[in-house]
Scaffold this active site. Structure first.
Site, PDB file in Angstrom:
ATOM      1  N   ARG A  90      33.421  37.025  48.861  1.00  0.00           N
ATOM      2  CA  ARG A  90      33.575  35.675  48.300  1.00  0.00           C
ATOM      3  C   ARG A  90      34.719  34.980  49.040  1.00  0.00           C
ATOM      4  NH1 ARG A  90      36.587  37.095  42.511  1.00  0.00           N
ATOM      5  NH2 ARG A  90      38.337  38.160  43.468  1.00  0.00           N
ATOM      6  N   ASN A 112      38.359  28.552  42.506  1.00  0.00           N
ATOM      7  CA  ASN A 112      38.885  29.666  41.719  1.00  0.00           C
ATOM      8  C   ASN A 112      39.965  30.370  42.527  1.00  0.00           C
ATOM      9  OD1 ASN A 112      38.622  31.400  39.276  1.00  0.00           O
ATOM     10  ND2 ASN A 112      38.317  32.986  40.822  1.00  0.00           N
ATOM     11  N   GLU A 113      41.107  30.578  41.916  1.00  0.00           N
ATOM     12  CA  GLU A 113      42.198  31.281  42.599  1.00  0.00           C
ATOM     13  C   GLU A 113      42.272  30.868  44.064  1.00  0.00           C
ATOM     14  OE1 GLU A 113      41.908  35.504  41.853  1.00  0.00           O
ATOM     15  OE2 GLU A 113      42.951  35.275  39.955  1.00  0.00           O
ATOM     16  N   GLU A 123      43.216  34.157  33.172  1.00  0.00           N
ATOM     17  CA  GLU A 123      42.658  35.514  33.298  1.00  0.00           C
ATOM     18  C   GLU A 123      43.757  36.538  33.100  1.00  0.00           C
ATOM     19  OE1 GLU A 123      40.936  36.425  37.072  1.00  0.00           O
ATOM     20  OE2 GLU A 123      39.867  34.533  37.226  1.00  0.00           O
ATOM     21  N   TRP A 163      40.577  47.102  41.317  1.00  0.00           N
ATOM     22  CA  TRP A 163      41.041  46.850  42.683  1.00  0.00           C
ATOM     23  C   TRP A 163      42.344  47.544  43.022  1.00  0.00           C
ATOM     24  CZ3 TRP A 163      45.525  44.432  41.527  1.00  0.00           C
ATOM     25  CH2 TRP A 163      45.569  43.620  40.383  1.00  0.00           C
ATOM     26  N   GLU A 193      32.602  44.335  40.821  1.00  0.00           N
ATOM     27  CA  GLU A 193      33.547  44.402  39.708  1.00  0.00           C
ATOM     28  C   GLU A 193      32.966  45.103  38.487  1.00  0.00           C
ATOM     29  OE1 GLU A 193      36.619  40.910  40.766  1.00  0.00           O
ATOM     30  OE2 GLU A 193      34.828  40.215  39.729  1.00  0.00           O
ATOM     31  N   LYS A 194      31.975  45.973  38.719  1.00  0.00           N
ATOM     32  CA  LYS A 194      31.330  46.617  37.564  1.00  0.00           C
ATOM     33  C   LYS A 194      32.245  47.613  36.864  1.00  0.00           C
ATOM     34  CE  LYS A 194      28.635  49.775  40.535  1.00  0.00           C
ATOM     35  NZ  LYS A 194      29.093  49.163  41.808  1.00  0.00           N
ATOM     36  N   HIS A 238      35.460  46.910  36.382  1.00  0.00           N
ATOM     37  CA  HIS A 238      36.566  46.106  35.835  1.00  0.00           C
ATOM     38  C   HIS A 238      36.309  45.892  34.344  1.00  0.00           C
ATOM     39  CE1 HIS A 238      39.356  42.804  35.270  1.00  0.00           C
ATOM     40  NE2 HIS A 238      39.745  42.853  36.525  1.00  0.00           N
TER      41      HIS A 238
HETATM   42  C1  GLA Z   1      40.577  37.503  40.045  1.00  0.00           C
HETATM   43  C2  GLA Z   1      39.338  36.634  40.078  1.00  0.00           C
HETATM   44  C3  GLA Z   1      38.254  37.114  39.174  1.00  0.00           C
HETATM   45  C4  GLA Z   1      38.160  38.611  39.240  1.00  0.00           C
HETATM   46  C5  GLA Z   1      39.479  39.215  38.869  1.00  0.00           C
HETATM   47  C6  GLA Z   1      39.466  40.715  38.812  1.00  0.00           C
HETATM   48  O1  GLA Z   1      41.493  37.147  39.113  1.00  0.00           O
HETATM   49  O2  GLA Z   1      39.609  35.283  39.802  1.00  0.00           O
HETATM   50  O3  GLA Z   1      37.059  36.526  39.601  1.00  0.00           O
HETATM   51  O4  GLA Z   1      37.825  38.983  40.540  1.00  0.00           O
HETATM   52  O5  GLA Z   1      40.403  38.849  39.851  1.00  0.00           O
HETATM   53  O6  GLA Z   1      40.708  41.252  38.452  1.00  0.00           O
END
Ligand code: GLA
Ligand code: GLA
Length: 683
Positions: A123, A161-162, A319, A327, A367-368, A370
């Protein structure tokens, strides 16, 4: 300092119309069949969820081909959420460009310093400065905004996002062009740039703007000012993308607040969020605990700094995790109680929303493993029970919504320029860690039970604080040196450390002896730095131990007192910690890394002249973190048990909004949080 109910925070109204705290998660319904969505909304209601971040990675589903759009599924999700009384922080979906776009336009893909292409497959594979990406992204933003303008579930816009999580540094030709334009705006003339970059060194003089490049792979250390400016530029380039999306959104939906999720965390240093905060209608942050001895201190530091960059107005925790992430090298689940305590520690520092990544744990994808609010095990699980418990607590904390953080008397300054510059290459040591030093001071203050604000160095009225700690304040432009001098002359107490005051904004040395810009204020002079090799330490005569750094200090002013001397090492018997006391104020210098333990020993001596003492019963100091929020009528005391033992807090009274009853004296169970409401004293 702030107003109640900042107009742009997307509060959910409670049944009586007063604001509530927001609660929710990233929601990715496109990963699930339609049948699951209805169960999602039912469980969200059960958990007390009232907002979700939607569509963050949905570009490929919303626009499956350049001229094909598919909003049917999102319409349905938005309607379902609305029927369930849940609002949407709707993403602009630009975070992950779809395969059709990168196939047709590989020129949007970022390039590393070594010239490799960052391929699609994960991504955020887009160049912040790509005009082609910008065009496609803004078309998506415009289409989405037009479609959902006026939808009753729409609470806020979530840009991308981020920003910069994976693509902050791009060395492509687009980046080179944009870097040149940024440099022209900063310096106006090539002479000014040559001067600022010190290009007389190593024959780097530029005679044409076109010769200038990002600091790509070079034969030796690239020009340090070029590196520093590239960091500033890269932060600005993403900020520019944020603004571009925001402008489209404001044009179409002027009443819907716009945010993007920051990442105020030690491992993320590319974005100067103090500089970004003014670009959003409300500040949002993401935070993940990385297990370690100072992990909850770091959580508190991050939340505190987020409040600092938000001007102490309420902010949105976009978040964090209910339990393990996916991760880290080893992903350890949270212990019972940590889910609630971590969340409430953010609220204690001004968060008026508590959200998780993500709502339902993915069955497929990277991220399965997470954690999420609904884990693989389903709602019959410890995690989901903790999630619904937290929902009840947040509902009970509704009176806190909209309150500001009450200022502390002590501030720790945080400065992105100093973070960037102090850790560059070709320095006296490569071991210096800016964030770690700041966190060590904060940990020591927590252990002593001293309430502290972490605030950006350049946007803070220092005079509001009795004691200002500026760890490794490396970059000190003339104006900042003046401000700090003024602060001390006005009776303020300043503490700073090794490698502070060394360079100006161009990373040029302040000549005449270190600590350069702060030399006269501190009343000391250092001719040579004495960094320590790995594993070496020095003893000080105040029973602390220094590592990383030492300085050969000469005291130059008559009003300097030596608070501690080196007992061992090359500078044995010389000053290690000094304090100058011009007038009522003071300026203290700590020349070595003492770590959280050593600073806990030293700090009482630094707090005393400022008259700062702990506010909790001394038996609880260090075991309990206290933060205070307030509104016109009340103070809200957040008491967070930092330990695995019960802690008694005798003498504390108030209405208990959360936590154990306080009738015969409050006792906080291990890792629990209490929130007490007290009437605000008349002033
Ligand atoms: C970031 C992203 C999320 C996800 C989380 C996992 O914060 O914004 O999409 O990937 O990490 O910790
Ligand atoms: C080499 C180079 C010099 C200088 C020194 C630094 O000797 O020739 O220009 O870079 O290293 O140690």
């Amino acid at each position: 300092m702030t107003s109640r109910h900042p107009s742009r925070f997307p509060y959910a109204p409670g049944s009586d119309g007063t604001p509530r705290l927001s609660y929710g998660a990233d929601y990715n319904p496109e990963q699930w069949p339609r049948a699951v969505w209805e169960e999602d909304v039912r469980l969200m209601r059960e958990a007390g969820v009232n907002i979700v971040s939607l569509g963050i990675f949905s570009w490929a589903r919303l626009q499956p081909a350049e001229h094909t759009w598919d909003f049917g599924w999102l319409d349905e999700v938005m309607d379902l959420l609305h029927e369930g009384g849940i609002r949407a922080d709707l993403a602009t979906a630009t975070a992950s460009p779809p395969p059709w776009l990168t196939t047709a336009h590989p020129e949007v893909l970022p390039v590393t310093a070594t010239g490799e292409t960052v391929w699609p497959g994960a991504r955020q594979h887009w160049r912040p400065t790509s005009p082609v990406f910008r065009t496609h992204a803004l078309r998506l933003v415009r289409t989405l905004a037009t479609r959902y303008a006026g939808h009753p579930a729409l609470a806020a816009w979530h840009v991308n996002n981020e920003l910069g999580c994976h693509n902050v540094y791009d060395y492509s030709d687009d980046a080179a062009r944009a870097f040149r334009a940024w440099l022209r705006a900063r310096y106006a003339t090539l002479d000014a740039l040559n001067d600022a970059w010190g290009t007389s060194f190593w024959s780097q003089h530029y005679s044409d703007w076109e010769q200038i490049l990002p600091p790509r792979l070079a034969a030796s250390h690239p020009n340090p000012t070029q590196q520093l400016d590239f960091k500033r530029f890269s932060s600005d380039a993403l900020k520019d993308h944020l603004r571009a999306e925001r402008e489209v959104l404001r044009e179409i939906t002027p009443d819907v607040p716009v945010t993007t999720n920051f990442m105020v965390m030690p491992g993320i240093k590319g974005m100067d969020y103090a500089d970004w905060a003014g670009e959003v209608d409300f500040v949002a942050n993401d935070h993940y605990v990385v297990p370690g001895p100072q992990d909850r201190d770091e959580l508190s530091f991050s939340a505190n700094l987020t409040s600092g960059i938000a001007g102490h107005r309420p902010w949105f925790l976009m978040e964090h995790s209910t339990s393990a992430v996916n991760w880290q090298p080893v992903n350890v689940p949270k212990r019972p109680g940590d889910l609630a305590r971590d969340s409430l520690l953010h609220v204690a520092h001004g968060a008026d929303a508590v959200c998780f990544f993500q709502w339902r744990q993915s069955a497929a994808g990277a991220e399965k493993y997470h954690s999420a609010m609904v884990p693989h095990a389903g709602p019959d699980s410890e995690v989901f029970r903790a999630v619904t418990g937290l929902g009840r607590t947040l509902r009970a904390l509704a009176p806190v919504a909209g309150s500001e953080r009450e200022p502390a008397r002590v501030a720790v300054l945080f400065d992105w320029d100093s973070w960037w510059a102090s850790e560059q290459d070709s320095h006296p040591t490569s071991r210096l860690a800016y964030h770690r030093e700041a966190l060590d001071w904060y940990s020591a203050l927590l252990r002593l039970g001293i309430r502290t604000d972490v605030v950006p160095a350049h946007r803070t009225d220092l005079a509001t604080y009795d004691l200002v700690i500026a760890p490794v304040l490396h970059v000190v432009p003339a104006a900042l040196a003046k401000e700090l001098t003024h602060y001390v002359e006005g009776g303020g107490h300043l503490v700073t450390t090794y490698f502070s005051g060394i360079v100006d904004e161009n990373d040029h040395i302040w000549l005449g002896g270190y600590p350069g810009a702060l030399r006269d204020l501190l009343g000391i002079r250092v001719e040579e730095f004495g960094p320590l090799p790995d594993g070496e330490s020095v003893a000080l005569d105040n029973a602390t131990t220094g590592t990383l750094w030492t300085d050969r200090i000469t005291v130059t002013a008559p009003d300097v007192e030596v608070l501690a001397r080196y007992r061992t090492g090359a500078y044995a018997a010389r000053a290690a910690v000094t304090r100058r006391t011009p007038g009522r104020g003071s300026a203290t210098y700590v020349s070595t890394r003492l770590g959280a333990d050593g600073l806990t020993g030293l700090l009482p001596e630094l707090l005393a002249p400022a008259g700062v003492t702990g506010e909790l019963p001394s038996a609880a100091a260090g075991a309990v973190e206290l933060t205070v929020r307030r509104d016109a009528a009340n103070r809200y005391l957040f008491l967070v048990n930092r330990t695995d033992e019960p802690v008694a807090l005798p003498g504390l009274t108030g209405d208990v909004l959360a936590g154990p009853a306080a009738d015969d004296g409050l006792v906080l169970p291990p890792r629990e949080v209490a929130v007490l409401r007290q009437p605000r004293p008349e002033r």
